[in-house]
Design a protein around this motif. Structure first.
Motif, PDB file in Angstrom:
ATOM      1  N   ASN A  65      99.655 -39.195 -25.355  1.00 59.21           N
ATOM      2  CA  ASN A  65      99.269 -39.768 -24.058  1.00 59.21           C
ATOM      3  C   ASN A  65      97.755 -39.776 -23.916  1.00 59.21           C
ATOM      4  O   ASN A  65      97.098 -38.797 -24.262  1.00 59.21           O
ATOM      5  CB  ASN A  65      99.848 -38.934 -22.909  1.00 59.21           C
ATOM      6  N   ALA A  66      97.257 -40.876 -23.347  1.00 66.55           N
ATOM      7  CA  ALA A  66      95.810 -40.956 -23.125  1.00 66.55           C
ATOM      8  C   ALA A  66      95.437 -40.065 -21.952  1.00 66.55           C
ATOM      9  O   ALA A  66      96.194 -39.933 -20.994  1.00 66.55           O
ATOM     10  CB  ALA A  66      95.440 -42.390 -22.826  1.00 66.55           C
ATOM     11  N   LEU A  67      94.278 -39.439 -22.061  1.00 64.93           N
ATOM     12  CA  LEU A  67      93.779 -38.617 -20.958  1.00 64.93           C
ATOM     13  C   LEU A  67      92.752 -39.432 -20.195  1.00 64.93           C
ATOM     14  O   LEU A  67      92.090 -40.298 -20.769  1.00 64.93           O
ATOM     15  CB  LEU A  67      93.110 -37.356 -21.506  1.00 64.93           C
ATOM     16  N   PRO A  68      92.607 -39.152 -18.914  1.00 63.83           N
ATOM     17  CA  PRO A  68      91.527 -39.840 -18.178  1.00 63.83           C
ATOM     18  C   PRO A  68      90.180 -39.408 -18.742  1.00 63.83           C
ATOM     19  O   PRO A  68      90.106 -38.403 -19.465  1.00 63.83           O
ATOM     20  CB  PRO A  68      91.701 -39.347 -16.740  1.00 63.83           C
ATOM     21  N   PRO A  69      89.114 -40.121 -18.409  1.00 58.22           N
ATOM     22  CA  PRO A  69      87.790 -39.685 -18.888  1.00 58.22           C
ATOM     23  C   PRO A  69      87.526 -38.227 -18.514  1.00 58.22           C
ATOM     24  O   PRO A  69      87.986 -37.753 -17.473  1.00 58.22           O
ATOM     25  CB  PRO A  69      86.835 -40.635 -18.174  1.00 58.22           C
ATOM     26  N   LEU A  70      86.781 -37.569 -19.370  1.00 63.41           N
ATOM     27  CA  LEU A  70      86.469 -36.140 -19.236  1.00 63.41           C
ATOM     28  C   LEU A  70      86.077 -35.768 -17.797  1.00 63.41           C
ATOM     29  O   LEU A  70      85.202 -36.391 -17.202  1.00 63.41           O
ATOM     30  CB  LEU A  70      85.309 -35.839 -20.183  1.00 63.41           C
ATOM     31  N   GLN A  71      86.759 -34.770 -17.265  1.00 67.54           N
ATOM     32  CA  GLN A  71      86.402 -34.253 -15.927  1.00 67.54           C
ATOM     33  C   GLN A  71      85.989 -32.803 -16.112  1.00 67.54           C
ATOM     34  O   GLN A  71      86.793 -31.989 -16.564  1.00 67.54           O
ATOM     35  CB  GLN A  71      87.600 -34.310 -15.002  1.00 67.54           C
ATOM     36  N   LEU A  72      84.765 -32.515 -15.726  1.00 66.88           N
ATOM     37  CA  LEU A  72      84.226 -31.192 -16.023  1.00 66.88           C
ATOM     38  C   LEU A  72      84.351 -30.222 -14.865  1.00 66.88           C
ATOM     39  O   LEU A  72      84.176 -30.601 -13.714  1.00 66.88           O
ATOM     40  CB  LEU A  72      82.741 -31.306 -16.378  1.00 66.88           C
ATOM     41  N   GLY A  73      84.636 -28.992 -15.214  1.00 66.88           N
ATOM     42  CA  GLY A  73      84.552 -27.886 -14.281  1.00 66.88           C
ATOM     43  C   GLY A  73      83.715 -26.818 -14.955  1.00 66.88           C
ATOM     44  O   GLY A  73      83.446 -26.898 -16.152  1.00 66.88           O
ATOM     45  N   ALA A  74      83.302 -25.810 -14.206  1.00 69.53           N
ATOM     46  CA  ALA A  74      82.512 -24.735 -14.836  1.00 69.53           C
ATOM     47  C   ALA A  74      82.633 -23.450 -14.043  1.00 69.53           C
ATOM     48  O   ALA A  74      82.957 -23.469 -12.850  1.00 69.53           O
ATOM     49  CB  ALA A  74      81.057 -25.155 -14.945  1.00 69.53           C
ATOM     50  N   CYS A  75      82.421 -22.358 -14.730  1.00 67.55           N
ATOM     51  CA  CYS A  75      82.376 -21.054 -14.074  1.00 67.55           C
ATOM     52  C   CYS A  75      81.401 -20.172 -14.844  1.00 67.55           C
ATOM     53  O   CYS A  75      80.862 -20.597 -15.889  1.00 67.55           O
ATOM     54  CB  CYS A  75      83.766 -20.420 -14.026  1.00 67.55           C
ATOM     55  N   LEU A  76      81.193 -18.974 -14.361  1.00 68.11           N
ATOM     56  CA  LEU A  76      80.297 -18.048 -15.075  1.00 68.11           C
ATOM     57  C   LEU A  76      80.995 -17.571 -16.346  1.00 68.11           C
ATOM     58  O   LEU A  76      82.219 -17.691 -16.476  1.00 68.11           O
ATOM     59  CB  LEU A  76      79.961 -16.851 -14.187  1.00 68.11           C
ATOM     60  N   LEU A  77      80.236 -17.008 -17.256  1.00 73.35           N
ATOM     61  CA  LEU A  77      80.825 -16.528 -18.504  1.00 73.35           C
ATOM     62  C   LEU A  77      81.804 -15.398 -18.238  1.00 73.35           C
ATOM     63  O   LEU A  77      81.578 -14.590 -17.332  1.00 73.35           O
ATOM     64  CB  LEU A  77      79.730 -16.013 -19.443  1.00 73.35           C
ATOM     65  N   PRO A  78      82.873 -15.319 -19.045  1.00 75.34           N
ATOM     66  CA  PRO A  78      83.791 -14.193 -18.859  1.00 75.34           C
ATOM     67  C   PRO A  78      83.100 -12.869 -19.167  1.00 75.34           C
ATOM     68  O   PRO A  78      82.113 -12.831 -19.904  1.00 75.34           O
ATOM     69  CB  PRO A  78      84.915 -14.470 -19.859  1.00 75.34           C
ATOM     70  N   ARG A  79      83.649 -11.796 -18.609  1.00 74.79           N
ATOM     71  CA  ARG A  79      83.066 -10.480 -18.850  1.00 74.79           C
ATOM     72  C   ARG A  79      84.195  -9.497 -19.172  1.00 74.79           C
ATOM     73  O   ARG A  79      85.365  -9.770 -18.900  1.00 74.79           O
ATOM     74  CB  ARG A  79      82.267 -10.006 -17.642  1.00 74.79           C
TER      75      ARG A  79
END
Lengths: 480, 370
Positions: free
Chosen positions: A311-325
């Protein structure tokens, strides 16, 4: 009758004269200082598209200079040898603290501490945690072209597709491993996963996060065999071989043949084959291009590279968070900068200092913000407002997380008693053993790494009287 | 005082030799002697290290340097491929020295076109069936056959010599792709071949592996022995053999074979010798001086080699198992900036090479009877 000996003599003689004339002619063709009266400056840096506007601005602001880029001579060895031979560049980029140390020890860095204060680009101008990346033992040797800390980017499409909740703002390693397992999609017929949960947790990052260090505080000993280091390296191996959420060296080697791994994890994340990636916001330069290409492909009815389980995915959708610890440890990330330094042995040192001044200017920092090439070296322009780009409002979150991360960032440690590259090689040799051979015990391998580095430290100290004094002093201080 | 013609000639000769000789002095003799002197000092590119005469300190340190011995072992390990390369060159030279004439005039052109056509059709069909690598291979084989029919041995000699004048870095990149553990042509072919007989072994991981064929030896821990198997060392060795077989050794053997008097083969024919008999009684002994020369050159080259591969292909890894002495010298001099110590390693390498060459002359020469 022709005398053959004479003919040969005449032939060689004529050839010699011709070569001398040609040499003189070529000598005249060699570019000189120019007739414009401008000082020609050479900057050795990578050939990023951003360099052109940056150089144009400089040439406009400093009309007495003419700066040009030399992307073909990057590399520590090249710069040191060229500089020692008197044909080095005027300005060059430094990519990590080990290189800074190597250049300083080779005597090719100009100490700009006083000039920096005079021209307004001293260490107080940049982020406090980045100060160590431009200075050694209290002396400043450059100014950052940009400053970088990593955050965790994730692909929302993949999380949505597999019904996995997005990570929290400050996740722990346990949480990331659990999410990564759900996002790593393996098929029995392929040696490479269709999607990996995570890339790429560097062993040094984990080491600092677990509370470990490369060297003792006084730099006299390598301590990569500490319990914290063992814990970090065990996690590094587990991410590859136990949890199997990050690609193992073997999988990385396989993926390079599929057209992409050679150019890094970033491209595979862009192609939506990695769900989470630890990388700096400079990667947005590429992510923007992927998103654009994927949008265009979707509009044109194509599916682009982003196919998952047919299945095709929609164009890249970005999320972000701080680095894991680690759950029992405070958050830590590594700060790095790309300082430009002036060649101490170059002929145009005074003019080259203007370039460092320019790196702290609003004009230059604006090119960094517009291009999303990490954080600008001057912290005054590294604000969410200054970095806001109306064309990409969603990137405000990444800017904010990056700025937040600088608060708990640490610079890579170096020891004055060993060259950073040598220590790194000894450490990575053992890391490679750990990740390529399941028989190798983590603790034993790290003990070997520490032993190797410490042996080299002893050797260096024995050879250098100045180091010997310093080493004895440091040890004495440690005992007291 | 009149100058004789001979004196004039000598003066002219010296005059014309002078640039070359001065160049030799400035760029070879002087650096060599300087490096000998530097090996007896603590010379470093670090300005903080004051130049000091240290005598044999570097050499004594080198004996205790466990990395030196590890990298020396790696260097010698790579040299184990030399006999295979030499045997391959000889075999190839013997094959290529035979006249190859297939057809005459029009029939030759038709045969050549036939080869090319088969290559195109079979290659396109295989490519079309989803196997582009094998398709390309058939395509190349077809054209090679066509060229062989038209130009005879010249086509094959040129083809086999090609790797020798192709840029080393380009070859290294090509081989890196071939060694891809899952998608490289080598493992794909091995997988298909073993799969055809119902055997599914674990295929070598080549450049990502620290295994080696001598991995069963009880070597010190810092030799990073990954156990028995095919690993990065073998990968580089195989590449070296492939490059070496069609290289200068093959040309030297071809030249050697062309110089063997035909009468010797005629005499062998009269004595009733077969092909094997002629090879062992005529060709092999006659080629002894060539073999002797090739062995010496290959030994020297082998001890000095491995730099390009280590620098471009593996960066000396994994875990240092592809770092050779030449790469070690480079890292000592230009990463650690320790020129004095690097020079001492270089001089020890020279002594080893010189010693082995003397041994070769002393004991290898006795087998050279022509």
């Amino acid at each position: 009758m022709i005398d053959p000996v004479k003919s040969v003599k005449h032939f060689f003689g004529a050839t010699l004269v011709l070569l001398v004339l040609l040499s003189a002619f070529m000598g005249r063709l060699k570019p000189g200082p120019g007739t414009s009266g401008k000082t020609s400056l050479v900057w050795v840096s990578d050939n990023n598209p951003q360099r052109k506007p940056q150089i144009d601005y400089f040439n406009k602001l400093y009309s007495a200079c003419r700066l040009r880029l030399d992307p073909g001579n990057t590399g520590v060895q090249k710069i040191i040898v060229q500089s020692c031979a008197g044909v080095g560049p005027d300005i060059f980029d430094i990519y990590n603290r080990s290189q800074l140390q190597t250049y300083a020890e080779a005597g090719v860095l100009l100490d700009v501490t006083e000039a920096a204060k005079e021209h307004g680009f001293d260490v107080s101008v940049t982020y406090p945690q980045a100060a160590e990346t431009i200075s050694l033992e209290g002396r400043q040797y450059g100014f950052p072209c940009n400053v970088d800390v990593n955050i965790l980017f994730y692909n929302k499409n993949l999380f949505d597709k597999y019904g996995v909740p997005y990570p929290p703002k400050q996740p722990t390693w346990e949480e990331i491993v659990a999410l990564g397992k759900r996002l790593t999609i393996r098929t029995p017929d392929s040696p490479v996963a269709e999607c990996y949960g995570l890339a790429y947790a560097a062993p040094e990052l984990l080491l600092y996060q677990a509370g470990g260090h490369l060297f003792s505080e006084d730099g006299t000993r390598c301590v990569v065999d500490s319990p914290a280091a063992i814990r970090a390296t065990q996690l590094y191996r587990d991410l590859m071989h136990r949890h199997r959420i990050t690609p193992s060296p073997l999988e990385q080697a396989s993926m390079s043949g599929q057209g992409g791994w050679g150019t890094g994890f970033r491209d595979w994340f862009g192609a939506q084959k990695i769900a989470m990636i630890i990388i700096g916001k400079w990667a947005l330069i590429s992510f923007r291009q992927y998103i654009k290409a994927q949008r265009e492909a979707a509009l044109a009815g194509g599916i682009g590279p982003s196919v998952h389980r047919g299945n095709a995915l929609p164009p890249l959708q970005l999320g972000a968070c701080l680095l894991p610890r680690f759950p029992d440890r405070p958050p830590v990330c590594i700060i790095n900068s790309r300082p430009a330094a002036v060649n101490r042995l170059g002929p145009n040192r005074d003019k080259a200092i203007s370039f460092l001044e320019y790196l702290a200017s609003k004009e230059y920092c604006q090119t960094i913000n517009t291009g999303q090439d990490a954080l600008p070296g001057n912290k005054s322009y590294g604000t969410v407002e200054a970095m806001h780009n109306p064309e990409f409002p969603e990137e405000d979150l990444f800017n904010q997380l990056t700025l937040e991360s600088t608060r708990f960032a640490v610079a890579m440690e170096i020891s004055p008693f060993i060259d950073g590259e040598t220590a790194r090689r000894m450490f990575s040799n053992q890391i490679q053993r750990i990740t390529t051979s399941p028989r190798v015990q983590v603790a034993a391998a790290l003990e070997t790494a520490a032993k190797d580095v410490n042996a080299q430290i002893r050797k260096n100290v024995a050879q250098d009287a100045r180091l010997r004094t310093r080493f004895a002093k440091a040890q004495k201080g440690a005992r007291q | 005082m009149s100058v004789s013609r001979e004196q004039k000639n000598v003066a002219s000769a010296l005059f014309f030799l002078a640039p070359n000789f001065l160049g030799y002095l400035a760029f070879t003799a002087f650096p060599v002697l300087l490096s000998l002197w530097l090996s007896l000092t603590n010379h470093s590119l670090k300005p903080s290290v004051n130049l000091r005469f240290t005598g044999l300190e570097n050499y004594l340190q080198l004996i205790a340097d466990r990395y030196f011995w590890f990298y020396f072992y790696n260097t010698v390990y790579f040299m184990l491929g030399i006999p295979i390369g030499i045997a391959g060159s000889l075999g190839l030279a013997v094959l290529l020295s035979k006249p190859l004439t297939l057809g005459r005039g029009r029939s030759r052109i038709l045969l050549s076109a036939g080869f090319a056509l088969i290559g195109i059709v079979a290659g396109a069909a295989t490519w079309g069936s989803g196997n582009p690598d094998a398709g390309l291979l058939l395509f190349v084989l077809g054209f090679l056959g066509a060229a062989g029919v038209l130009a005879g041995n010249v086509a094959f000699r040129t083809t086999f010599y090609l790797p020798h004048f192709t840029a080393g870095v380009a070859l290294i990149i090509l081989w890196t792709q071939l060694y891809n553990p899952n998608f490289g042509l080598i493992n794909v072919t091995l997988g298909k071949l073993t799969g055809a007989i119902g055997w599914r072994p674990e295929l070598p991981t080549w450049l990502a592996s620290t295994e080696s064929l001598l991995g069963f030896l009880p070597l010190p821990e810092h030799f990073n022995n990954g156990g028995f198997g095919l690993g990065a060392r073998e990968a580089i060795m195989i590449m070296g053999i492939w490059t070496g077989i069609g290289g200068n050794s093959m040309l030297l053997y071809l030249a050697g074979i062309s110089n063997i008097p035909v009468e010797l083969y005629e005499a062998a024919d009269i004595d009733g010798a077969g092909n094997g008999g002629k090879f062992w009684s005529v060709t092999w002994p006659q080629l002894m001086p060539t073999t002797f020369f090739i062995v010496i050159m290959a030994t020297i080259g082998g001890l000095q080699g491995g730099f390009e591969q280590a620098r471009v292909m593996t960066q000396g890894g994994p875990a240092g198992i592809t770092t050779t002495l030449s790469y070690y010298i480079y890292t000592l001099a230009f990463e650690q900036l320790n020129l004095g110590y690097a020079c001492s390693v270089a001089w020890v390498l020279f002594i080893i090479i010189f010693g082995l060459t003397v041994l070769n002359w002393r004991y290898g020469n006795r087998y050279v009877s022509y």
